[in-house]
Write a protein that holds these residues in place. Structure first.
Motif, PDB file in Angstrom:
ATOM      1  N   UNK A  64       0.875  -1.233  -0.037  1.00 49.66           N
ATOM      2  CA  UNK A  64       0.066  -0.037   0.040  1.00 49.66           C
ATOM      3  C   UNK A  64       0.990   1.328   0.080  1.00 49.66           C
ATOM      4  N   UNK A  65       2.031   1.086   0.586  1.00 51.86           N
ATOM      5  CA  UNK A  65       2.898   2.321   0.677  1.00 51.86           C
ATOM      6  C   UNK A  65       3.626   2.511  -0.605  1.00 51.86           C
ATOM      7  N   UNK A  66       3.912   1.307  -1.162  1.00 53.07           N
ATOM      8  CA  UNK A  66       4.838   1.530  -2.426  1.00 53.07           C
ATOM      9  C   UNK A  66       3.739   2.049  -3.536  1.00 53.07           C
ATOM     10  N   UNK A  67       2.360   1.678  -3.569  1.00 54.97           N
ATOM     11  CA  UNK A  67       1.652   2.323  -4.479  1.00 54.97           C
ATOM     12  C   UNK A  67       1.201   3.695  -4.115  1.00 54.97           C
ATOM     13  N   UNK A  68       1.409   4.243  -2.964  1.00 59.66           N
ATOM     14  CA  UNK A  68       1.164   5.369  -2.595  1.00 59.66           C
ATOM     15  C   UNK A  68      -0.311   5.471  -2.122  1.00 59.66           C
ATOM     16  N   UNK A  69      -0.975   4.479  -1.963  1.00 57.83           N
ATOM     17  CA  UNK A  69      -2.495   4.440  -1.320  1.00 57.83           C
ATOM     18  C   UNK A  69      -2.485   4.685   0.276  1.00 57.83           C
ATOM     19  N   UNK A  70      -1.287   4.405   1.084  1.00 59.60           N
ATOM     20  CA  UNK A  70      -1.072   4.949   2.291  1.00 59.60           C
ATOM     21  C   UNK A  70       0.302   5.637   2.271  1.00 59.60           C
ATOM     22  N   UNK A  71       0.648   6.622   3.324  1.00 61.85           N
ATOM     23  CA  UNK A  71       1.626   7.211   3.490  1.00 61.85           C
ATOM     24  C   UNK A  71       2.311   7.449   4.695  1.00 61.85           C
ATOM     25  N   UNK A  72       3.576   7.088   4.683  1.00 64.91           N
ATOM     26  CA  UNK A  72       4.183   7.149   6.140  1.00 64.91           C
ATOM     27  C   UNK A  72       4.187   8.576   6.560  1.00 64.91           C
ATOM     28  N   UNK A  73       3.701   9.030   7.840  1.00 64.48           N
ATOM     29  CA  UNK A  73       3.304  10.452   8.015  1.00 64.48           C
ATOM     30  C   UNK A  73       4.206  10.564   9.222  1.00 64.48           C
ATOM     31  N   UNK A  74       4.538   9.737  10.132  1.00 67.13           N
ATOM     32  CA  UNK A  74       5.568  10.145  11.139  1.00 67.13           C
ATOM     33  C   UNK A  74       6.383   8.712  11.731  1.00 67.13           C
ATOM     34  N   UNK A  75       7.718   9.080  12.172  1.00 65.64           N
ATOM     35  CA  UNK A  75       8.628   8.213  12.662  1.00 65.64           C
ATOM     36  C   UNK A  75       8.796   8.760  14.147  1.00 65.64           C
ATOM     37  N   UNK A  76       8.591   7.514  15.183  1.00 63.96           N
ATOM     38  CA  UNK A  76       8.997   8.132  16.722  1.00 63.96           C
ATOM     39  C   UNK A  76      10.037   6.974  17.144  1.00 63.96           C
ATOM     40  N   UNK A  77      11.042   7.726  17.709  1.00 58.35           N
ATOM     41  CA  UNK A  77      12.121   6.867  18.233  1.00 58.35           C
ATOM     42  C   UNK A  77      11.602   6.566  19.767  1.00 58.35           C
ATOM     43  N   UNK A  78      11.307   5.169  20.056  1.00 58.19           N
ATOM     44  CA  UNK A  78      10.855   4.944  21.414  1.00 58.19           C
ATOM     45  C   UNK A  78      12.061   4.037  22.191  1.00 58.19           C
ATOM     46  N   UNK A  79      13.175   4.373  21.872  1.00 55.36           N
ATOM     47  CA  UNK A  79      14.221   3.633  22.348  1.00 55.36           C
ATOM     48  C   UNK A  79      14.876   2.540  21.557  1.00 55.36           C
ATOM     49  N   UNK A  80      14.517   1.273  21.798  1.00 54.63           N
ATOM     50  CA  UNK A  80      14.991   0.117  20.985  1.00 54.63           C
ATOM     51  C   UNK A  80      14.366   0.211  19.476  1.00 54.63           C
ATOM     52  N   UNK A  81      13.165   0.814  19.461  1.00 57.45           N
ATOM     53  CA  UNK A  81      12.339   0.729  17.986  1.00 57.45           C
ATOM     54  C   UNK A  81      11.942   1.885  17.455  1.00 57.45           C
ATOM     55  N   UNK A  82      11.839   1.801  16.274  1.00 58.68           N
ATOM     56  CA  UNK A  82      11.205   3.284  15.668  1.00 58.68           C
ATOM     57  C   UNK A  82       9.889   2.918  15.337  1.00 58.68           C
ATOM     58  N   UNK A  83       8.865   3.463  15.907  1.00 57.02           N
ATOM     59  CA  UNK A  83       7.364   3.622  15.579  1.00 57.02           C
ATOM     60  C   UNK A  83       6.958   4.296  14.243  1.00 57.02           C
ATOM     61  N   UNK A  84       6.519   3.700  13.239  1.00 54.95           N
ATOM     62  CA  UNK A  84       6.301   4.111  12.138  1.00 54.95           C
ATOM     63  C   UNK A  84       4.628   4.251  11.984  1.00 54.95           C
ATOM     64  N   UNK A  85       4.008   5.509  11.894  1.00 55.07           N
ATOM     65  CA  UNK A  85       2.852   5.635  11.746  1.00 55.07           C
ATOM     66  C   UNK A  85       2.097   6.071  10.313  1.00 55.07           C
TER      67      UNK A  85
END
Length: 193
Positions: A64-85
């Protein structure tokens, strides 16, 4: 909470390419898109809403992201991981694929309707108190009549789409005007009140 003001979906997005159409017309991916229309979510949050493991939907998010139907709008560094919204590109999607561009274009359109009906049937409870109306009719028509009926059905769906009640139940309106090769197909109506 994510800051959804970072990205606001368009009111409507017209899907025209074969890749976008194939990505969109899939029951699970349509559910994912619907989850991402009102607010941004991570894959884990969407998986929780869909009662599945995140690994089961990761590839769908990627497509869905590759085709542009959804978009990565935010990244949050929560320590060990990065949350992608992620968020849906639009509030409403319309598929307008050219049959010359796509193999099995007619089949994909009918599959779109079938998948929605299958999901609705699976979610319907035996003792559901809501009303239900099912209509099916077959007639022999020519190309100009097809265009006239198609226009009237599109007007009906626009009217249905703009109707917003403050209270009530959600309903889906599925319309299809499609060729069939037999005149002895079932006809009728089912009204459950």
């Amino acid at each position: 909470m994510t800051n959804d003001s970072i990205f606001q979906p368009k009111p409507e997005y017209l899907i025209t390419s074969a890749d976008e159409t194939k990505a969109y017309i899939h029951p699970l991916r349509m559910q994912i898109i619907n989850l991402l229309i009102p607010r941004a979510m991570t894959i884990s949050q969407a998986a929780m809403k869909l009662n599945t493991h995140p690994a089961n939907i990761t590839r769908h998010f990627k497509l869905l992201a590759k085709t542009g139907l959804i978009k990565l709008v935010e990244k949050r560094d929560i320590g060990r991981n990065i949350e992608k919204y992620y968020r849906a590109r639009a509030f409403h999607f319309e598929v307008r694929a050219q049959k010359e561009q796509m193999k099995d274009a007619h089949s994909i359109g009918l599959e779109f309707l079938r998948q929605d009906l299958v999901v609705a049937q699976a979610q319907l409870k035996e003792d559901d108190p809501n009303e239900l109306l099912c209509l099916l009719w077959n007639s022999k028509i020519n190309a100009s009549q097809f265009k006239k009926f198609a226009k009237e059905l599109q007007q009906l769906i626009k009217k249905f789409q703009t109707t917003k009640a403050k209270q009530g139940n959600y309903y889906s309106l599925s319309l299809g005007l499609y060729p069939c090769q037999r005149e002895d197909l079932p006809k009728g109506r089912i009204i459950i009140e």
